[in-house]
Design a protein around this motif. Sequence first.
Motif, short mmCIF file in Angstrom:
data_model
loop_
_atom_site.label_atom_id
_atom_site.label_comp_id
_atom_site.label_asym_id
_atom_site.label_seq_id
_atom_site.Cartn_x
_atom_site.Cartn_y
_atom_site.Cartn_z
N PRO A 12 0.82 -1.21 0.00
CA PRO A 12 0.00 0.00 0.00
C PRO A 12 0.86 1.27 0.00
CG PRO A 12 -0.74 -1.53 1.69
CD PRO A 12 0.57 -2.05 1.17
N GLU A 13 0.30 2.34 -0.55
CA GLU A 13 0.98 3.64 -0.58
C GLU A 13 0.18 4.63 0.26
OE1 GLU A 13 1.78 5.03 -4.52
OE2 GLU A 13 2.45 3.04 -5.17
N MET A 14 0.86 5.27 1.21
CA MET A 14 0.21 6.24 2.09
C MET A 14 0.54 7.66 1.64
SD MET A 14 -1.57 6.72 4.86
CE MET A 14 -1.40 5.81 6.35
N ARG A 15 -0.49 8.52 1.67
CA ARG A 15 -0.32 9.96 1.39
C ARG A 15 -1.13 10.71 2.43
NH1 ARG A 15 -2.67 8.01 -3.00
NH2 ARG A 15 -4.36 9.50 -2.98
N HIS A 16 -0.98 12.02 2.41
CA HIS A 16 -1.79 12.88 3.28
C HIS A 16 -2.35 14.01 2.43
CE1 HIS A 16 0.65 10.71 6.22
NE2 HIS A 16 -0.41 10.87 7.01
N THR A 17 -3.61 14.35 2.67
CA THR A 17 -4.23 15.45 1.95
C THR A 17 -3.67 16.77 2.47
OG1 THR A 17 -6.05 15.71 3.50
CG2 THR A 17 -6.37 14.12 1.68
N THR A 18 -4.01 17.85 1.79
CA THR A 18 -3.55 19.17 2.24
C THR A 18 -4.11 19.53 3.61
OG1 THR A 18 -5.33 20.20 1.00
CG2 THR A 18 -3.18 20.06 -0.08
N THR A 19 -5.23 18.89 3.98
CA THR A 19 -5.82 19.15 5.31
C THR A 19 -5.30 18.17 6.36
OG1 THR A 19 -7.73 17.75 4.79
CG2 THR A 19 -7.93 20.12 4.32
N GLY A 20 -4.38 17.28 5.97
CA GLY A 20 -3.75 16.36 6.93
C GLY A 20 -4.41 15.01 7.07
N LYS A 21 -5.45 14.70 6.29
CA LYS A 21 -6.10 13.39 6.39
C LYS A 21 -5.23 12.32 5.73
CE LYS A 21 -10.89 14.82 6.64
NZ LYS A 21 -12.22 14.67 6.09
N SER A 22 -5.15 11.16 6.36
CA SER A 22 -4.41 10.03 5.81
C SER A 22 -5.24 9.34 4.74
CB SER A 22 -4.08 9.02 6.90
OG SER A 22 -3.34 9.60 7.92
N VAL A 23 -4.60 9.00 3.64
CA VAL A 23 -5.26 8.23 2.58
C VAL A 23 -4.26 7.19 2.07
CG1 VAL A 23 -4.68 9.94 0.80
CG2 VAL A 23 -6.52 8.33 0.38
N CYS A 24 -4.72 5.95 2.03
CA CYS A 24 -3.88 4.83 1.61
C CYS A 24 -4.51 4.20 0.37
CB CYS A 24 -3.79 3.81 2.74
SG CYS A 24 -2.69 2.44 2.39
N SER A 25 -3.70 3.96 -0.64
CA SER A 25 -4.23 3.32 -1.85
C SER A 25 -3.43 2.06 -2.16
CB SER A 25 -4.21 4.31 -3.02
OG SER A 25 -2.91 4.79 -3.23
N PHE A 26 -4.14 1.09 -2.71
CA PHE A 26 -3.53 -0.16 -3.13
C PHE A 26 -4.44 -0.81 -4.14
CE2 PHE A 26 -5.77 -0.73 0.87
CZ PHE A 26 -6.57 -1.84 0.67
N ARG A 27 -3.97 -1.88 -4.74
CA ARG A 27 -4.73 -2.58 -5.77
C ARG A 27 -4.85 -4.04 -5.34
NH1 ARG A 27 -5.54 -0.11 -10.11
NH2 ARG A 27 -6.07 -1.01 -12.10
N ILE A 28 -6.03 -4.62 -5.54
CA ILE A 28 -6.19 -6.05 -5.24
C ILE A 28 -6.58 -6.80 -6.51
CG2 ILE A 28 -6.76 -5.75 -2.81
CD1 ILE A 28 -9.69 -6.28 -3.52
N ALA A 29 -6.09 -8.03 -6.59
CA ALA A 29 -6.43 -8.94 -7.68
C ALA A 29 -7.47 -9.92 -7.12
CB ALA A 29 -5.20 -9.70 -8.15
N VAL A 30 -8.63 -9.95 -7.76
CA VAL A 30 -9.73 -10.81 -7.32
C VAL A 30 -9.96 -11.87 -8.39
CG1 VAL A 30 -12.16 -10.89 -6.70
CG2 VAL A 30 -10.78 -8.89 -6.08
N LYS A 31 -9.78 -13.14 -7.99
CA LYS A 31 -9.99 -14.23 -8.94
C LYS A 31 -11.44 -14.30 -9.37
CE LYS A 31 -6.40 -17.36 -7.35
NZ LYS A 31 -6.16 -18.69 -6.77
N ARG A 32 -11.64 -14.57 -10.64
CA ARG A 32 -13.00 -14.80 -11.12
C ARG A 32 -13.45 -16.17 -10.65
NH1 ARG A 32 -12.84 -12.32 -17.23
NH2 ARG A 32 -12.41 -10.18 -16.57
N ARG A 33 -14.72 -16.32 -10.46
CA ARG A 33 -15.25 -17.53 -9.87
C ARG A 33 -15.07 -18.76 -10.76
NH1 ARG A 33 -20.94 -18.10 -6.73
NH2 ARG A 33 -20.57 -20.20 -6.00
N PHE A 34 -15.23 -18.58 -12.06
CA PHE A 34 -15.16 -19.71 -12.98
C PHE A 34 -14.11 -19.48 -14.05
CE2 PHE A 34 -19.56 -19.51 -11.46
CZ PHE A 34 -19.66 -20.77 -10.90
N ALA A 35 -13.54 -20.58 -14.53
CA ALA A 35 -12.61 -20.53 -15.66
C ALA A 35 -13.06 -21.59 -16.65
CB ALA A 35 -11.19 -20.81 -15.19
N ARG A 36 -12.87 -21.30 -17.91
CA ARG A 36 -13.18 -22.30 -18.94
C ARG A 36 -12.24 -23.48 -18.78
NH1 ARG A 36 -13.60 -18.04 -23.75
NH2 ARG A 36 -15.73 -17.37 -23.38
N GLU A 37 -12.74 -24.64 -19.12
CA GLU A 37 -11.93 -25.84 -19.00
C GLU A 37 -10.67 -25.69 -19.83
OE1 GLU A 37 -12.41 -30.59 -19.78
OE2 GLU A 37 -14.18 -29.42 -19.25
#
Length: 141
Positions: free
Chosen positions: A14-39
Amino acid sequence: MNKAMFIGRLTADPEMRHTTTGKSVCSFRIAVKRRFAREGDEQQADFFPVVAWEKTAEFCNNYFKKGQQVGIVGRIQNRTWDDPEGNRRYITEIVAEEVYFADSKSSSGSGNNITGNDNFDTSNVQDSGGFYLAEDDDLPF
């Protein structure tokens, strides 16, 4: 109603930043597997940007690491901005309201749920199929 629930793996720390007003904001990316795959095909995944604010952001930044499986409960939000070249940019992201470790105890090395509250007592936590739930007597409310 706008409610989204995902279980996926972090694609980077995750990457942490702070807004100009001092609020913490963290961003990241998640990989979510699809439920089904073709044979015969590999299972595919979708990649979602996630944003967490304030206490939840600090918690994500401190305890989430690349490759961890996490649970996210939040809402889907569209956002627009102008980049430095004056181009209009658009993004759809998940705003995390609750975040959890979703690995097994042995995989995550922690075994605690994350509620964005660092004062939460996790000394009496039970395993519940990958999520870790505290007894009602242990909840901070």
